[in-house]
Scaffold this active site. Structure first.
Site, PDB file in Angstrom:
ATOM      1  N   ASN B  80     -77.476   1.745  22.161  1.00  0.00           N
ATOM      2  CA  ASN B  80     -76.536   2.786  21.744  1.00  0.00           C
ATOM      3  C   ASN B  80     -75.438   3.079  22.763  1.00  0.00           C
ATOM      4  O   ASN B  80     -74.719   4.055  22.614  1.00  0.00           O
ATOM      5  CB  ASN B  80     -77.296   4.081  21.441  1.00  0.00           C
ATOM      6  CG  ASN B  80     -78.407   3.868  20.438  1.00  0.00           C
ATOM      7  OD1 ASN B  80     -79.579   3.835  20.811  1.00  0.00           O
ATOM      8  ND2 ASN B  80     -78.038   3.652  19.185  1.00  0.00           N
ATOM      9  N   ILE B  89     -71.164   6.235  24.418  1.00  0.00           N
ATOM     10  CA  ILE B  89     -72.498   6.487  23.906  1.00  0.00           C
ATOM     11  C   ILE B  89     -72.413   6.850  22.432  1.00  0.00           C
ATOM     12  O   ILE B  89     -71.519   7.580  22.024  1.00  0.00           O
ATOM     13  CB  ILE B  89     -73.164   7.666  24.645  1.00  0.00           C
ATOM     14  CG1 ILE B  89     -73.140   7.420  26.140  1.00  0.00           C
ATOM     15  CG2 ILE B  89     -74.585   7.882  24.150  1.00  0.00           C
ATOM     16  CD1 ILE B  89     -73.731   8.549  26.944  1.00  0.00           C
ATOM     17  N   CYS B  90     -73.361   6.302  21.652  1.00  0.00           N
ATOM     18  CA  CYS B  90     -73.436   6.707  20.257  1.00  0.00           C
ATOM     19  C   CYS B  90     -74.545   7.729  20.131  1.00  0.00           C
ATOM     20  O   CYS B  90     -75.716   7.397  20.236  1.00  0.00           O
ATOM     21  CB  CYS B  90     -73.735   5.493  19.377  1.00  0.00           C
ATOM     22  SG  CYS B  90     -74.084   5.965  17.690  1.00  0.00           S
ATOM     23  N   LEU B  91     -74.147   8.981  19.959  1.00  0.00           N
ATOM     24  CA  LEU B  91     -75.137  10.051  19.907  1.00  0.00           C
ATOM     25  C   LEU B  91     -74.784  10.945  18.723  1.00  0.00           C
ATOM     26  O   LEU B  91     -73.664  11.456  18.641  1.00  0.00           O
ATOM     27  CB  LEU B  91     -75.092  10.824  21.222  1.00  0.00           C
ATOM     28  CG  LEU B  91     -76.231  11.785  21.505  1.00  0.00           C
ATOM     29  CD1 LEU B  91     -77.553  11.039  21.517  1.00  0.00           C
ATOM     30  CD2 LEU B  91     -76.018  12.473  22.838  1.00  0.00           C
ATOM     31  N   ASP B 123     -78.793   2.796  14.484  1.00  0.00           N
ATOM     32  CA  ASP B 123     -77.385   3.206  14.506  1.00  0.00           C
ATOM     33  C   ASP B 123     -76.763   2.694  15.805  1.00  0.00           C
ATOM     34  O   ASP B 123     -76.386   3.469  16.670  1.00  0.00           O
ATOM     35  CB  ASP B 123     -77.334   4.745  14.422  1.00  0.00           C
ATOM     36  CG  ASP B 123     -75.910   5.239  14.281  1.00  0.00           C
ATOM     37  OD1 ASP B 123     -75.030   4.412  14.000  1.00  0.00           O
ATOM     38  OD2 ASP B 123     -75.692   6.456  14.474  1.00  0.00           O
TER      39      ASP B 123
END
Lengths: 429, 156
Positions: B80, B89-91, B123
């Site tokens: 991520n 960052i994918c949060l 994701d």
């Protein structure tokens, strides 16, 4: 000498202002004081903190999903994303939010805050709901426009009565120039030479406050607390307690205290007695002077004290007292007169009211009767005109004379009647 | 804007007084409240253990109405986090449609740490790493450790 607006005075006034506040502030909170910028005293309950700005709520607003925010915060957040900022449920700001329950407002109002003027030296801690009142009305340290019309600077309220203080003066300790309005602050906390070490106790104190230090310096020599009883020794302040234990006069100390109390009581009694005596004398004198004063008014009255002594020895200790008592009676008289005046005024207005009420009633009655009469007349006239129209064309003459006889010297009515006639005729012709 | 400054000051104070597990927080420069430097120790019991990651948190001017931006300044091998020098960052929490003004930086940082404990391969930003994480865990662990050794060793 304390300035007229001492902090104690401010404190007292804020408590009395408590009752005034709802009238003054209402819902439109704080144009002057930014409640968000305030420093809160102690920890604030987490439940009273807005989840958006993380500050104690201002104008708390509750959503239908039971989350509470500052009004400003929820409006701002809603503008960016029309959902509840906590649970992200869709939210319509107009229908689905309302002011939080009163209890929340009350809790917030009771939070203690520091006066926003604390950097300028006001150390008041007060309920949040009262802080605006304090700042706008009572706080000495609030900046107000300089009283001088041509000066556009601001000055602390404490100094605002002293005229424009925006001129430079030299600080007596560091030789630099400062504005008069800032001089005290400079000498209190900024001046490089502001501190001075006390010659006696070696502690440092602010020069500017030398008098205060002298009053509490532990090394300064002060008279024994029994000095009023005859102890002549001067002792350093820090040794006072010790000396008091050993002082030869301590045996008579309690007696001395009682003596002082008694003396004070005696003095009070004497004053009272004097006052009473004066009154009595005045009353006696009044009984005597009335016939004399009747002959010619003010002048004899004033010259009385000099004239009367033979008959009434030393009625007053001085002319001042005589005038004072004279003034007192006058005051009483004026008071009596004004109360009578009020009474009379009241009675009059009641009377007037009582009188006018039936008159008004009668007037309306008359007016309605007049209206009814007018209606009757009009109906009769119409009736007559119609009848005459049916009889023949010779009627205008009769109607003219009739109208003439009815309102002899009133031309407008006459023309109206004639026009009535005309209006009446065409369909017939 | 004074209110948001106040909120940031408050959050910073809270984070410094009681930092989230395994983190130390400081300001990038004393005069700028909007840039935070966070040093995160790789959570024990994960392949990231032993690594020291520096994370930058940038608070936008609209904060708290807009989400803060969080980046890994240290390179990290993670499904991520972009495998480049940007370290995006994918949060979920930080996505504009998910961000809530009521969320706090502290929660964001805890979520970042949680992401290291439990990557979210459904994701991903790096699909290759995500696939590896799902299908070939030993290889993934090995790669993570080599990244730790190369980039995320604590400076002595």
């Amino acid at each position: 000498m304390p300035p007229p607006n001492t902090p104690e005075e401010g404190l007292v006034s804020t408590t009395t202002a408590l009752a005034l506040r709802p009238l003054i502030q209402g819902e439109s909170s704080s144009a002057v004081v930014d409640l968000r910028a305030l420093e809160y005293e102690g920890d604030v309950d987490e439940n009273l903190i807005c989840p958006i700005c993380r500050l104690p709520l201002v104008l708390p607003t509750i959503t239908n999903c039971d989350h509470v925010f500052c009004q400003k915060c929820i409006v701002q957040a809603h503008g960016l994303n029309p959902v509840c900022p906590v649970d992200r449920l869709p939210l319509k700001i107009a229908d689905e939010t309302r002011s939080a329950p009163k209890i929340v407002h009350n809790q917030l109002d009771n939070l203690l805050v520091r006066c926003p003027n604390s950097p300028r030296g006001c150390c008041l801690v007060v309920a949040r709901s009262l802080v605006e009142n304090h700042v706008t009305r009572y706080c000495d340290k609030t900046l107000v426009p300089c009283p001088h019309p041509s000066c556009d600077k601001t000055v602390a309220r404490k100094y605002s009565e002293k005229g424009c203080l925006h001129y430079n003066v030299k600080c007596e300790y560091c030789e630099n120039l400062y504005e008069k309005a800032n001089l005290e602050e400079h000498q209190d906390s900024w001046c490089a030479n502001r501190k001075k070490s006390c010659e006696l106790c070696k502690t440092e104190y602010v020069r500017h406050k030398q008098d205060e230090h002298t009053k509490e310096c532990p090394e300064a020599e002060t008279p024994c607390k029994f000095s009023s009883l005859g102890c002549i020794s001067l002792v350093r302040r820090k040794n006072l307690d010790e000396h008091a234990r050993l002082c030869e006069y301590r045996v008579v100390g309690p007696v001395g205290e009682q003596l002082a109390e008694l003396q004070a009581a005696l003095k009070a009694l004497q004053e009272k007695d004097q006052l009473k005596e004066r009154r009595i004398k005045f009353l006696e004198n009044k009984g005597f002077s009335v016939p004399a004063a009747n002959t010619s008014e003010g002048m004899t009255d004033i010259s009385l004290p000099e004239n009367t002594p033979p008959a009434d020895p030393a009625p007053y200790e001085s002319r001042d007292q005589y005038f004072l008592s004279l003034f007192e009676t006058m005051e009483a008289k004026v008071e009596r007169l004004s109360s009578t005046l009020n009474e009379v005024e009241g009675r009059h207005s009641v009377m007037l009211f009582n009188e006018t009420l039936p008159i008004k009633d009668q007037l309306t009655e008359i007016r309605s009767t007049l209206g009814v009469l007018g209606m009757h007349v009009r109906w009769l006239m119409n009736f007559r005109l119609q009848e005459r129209g049916r009889v023949g064309t010779s009627s205008p003459n009769i109607s003219g004379s009739l109208a003439g006889s009815q309102d002899n010297n009133n031309d407008p009515t006459l023309t109206r009647r004639l026009s009535d006639n005309l209006r009446e005729h065409p369909p017939r012709l | 804007m004074a209110a948001s400054q106040k909120r940031i000051t408050k959050e910073l104070q809270e984070c410094m007084d009681l930092p989230p597990a395994g983190m130390t927080i400081s300001l990038a420069s004393d005069s700028d409240l909007s840039k935070w430097d966070v040093v995160l120790a790789g959570p024990p019991g994960t392949p990231y253990a032993g690594g020291v990651y520096s994370i930058t948190v940038t608070l936008p001017a609209e904060y708290p109405f807009k989400a803060p931006q969080v980046n890994f300044a240290t390179r990290i091998y993670h499904p991520n986090v972009t495998n480049d020098s940007l370290g995006n960052i994918c949060l979920g929490l930080l996505k504009p449609e998910n961000w809530k003004p009521a969320s706090r930086v502290r929660a964001v940082l805890e979520a970042v740490r949680q992401l290291l404990v439990e990557p979210n391969p459904e994701d991903p930003l790096e699909t290759r790493i995500a696939d590896e994480y799902k299908n070939n865990r030993p290889e993934f662990d090995k790669n993570v450790k080599s990244y730790v050794a190369r980039y995320a060793k604590a400076s002595k």
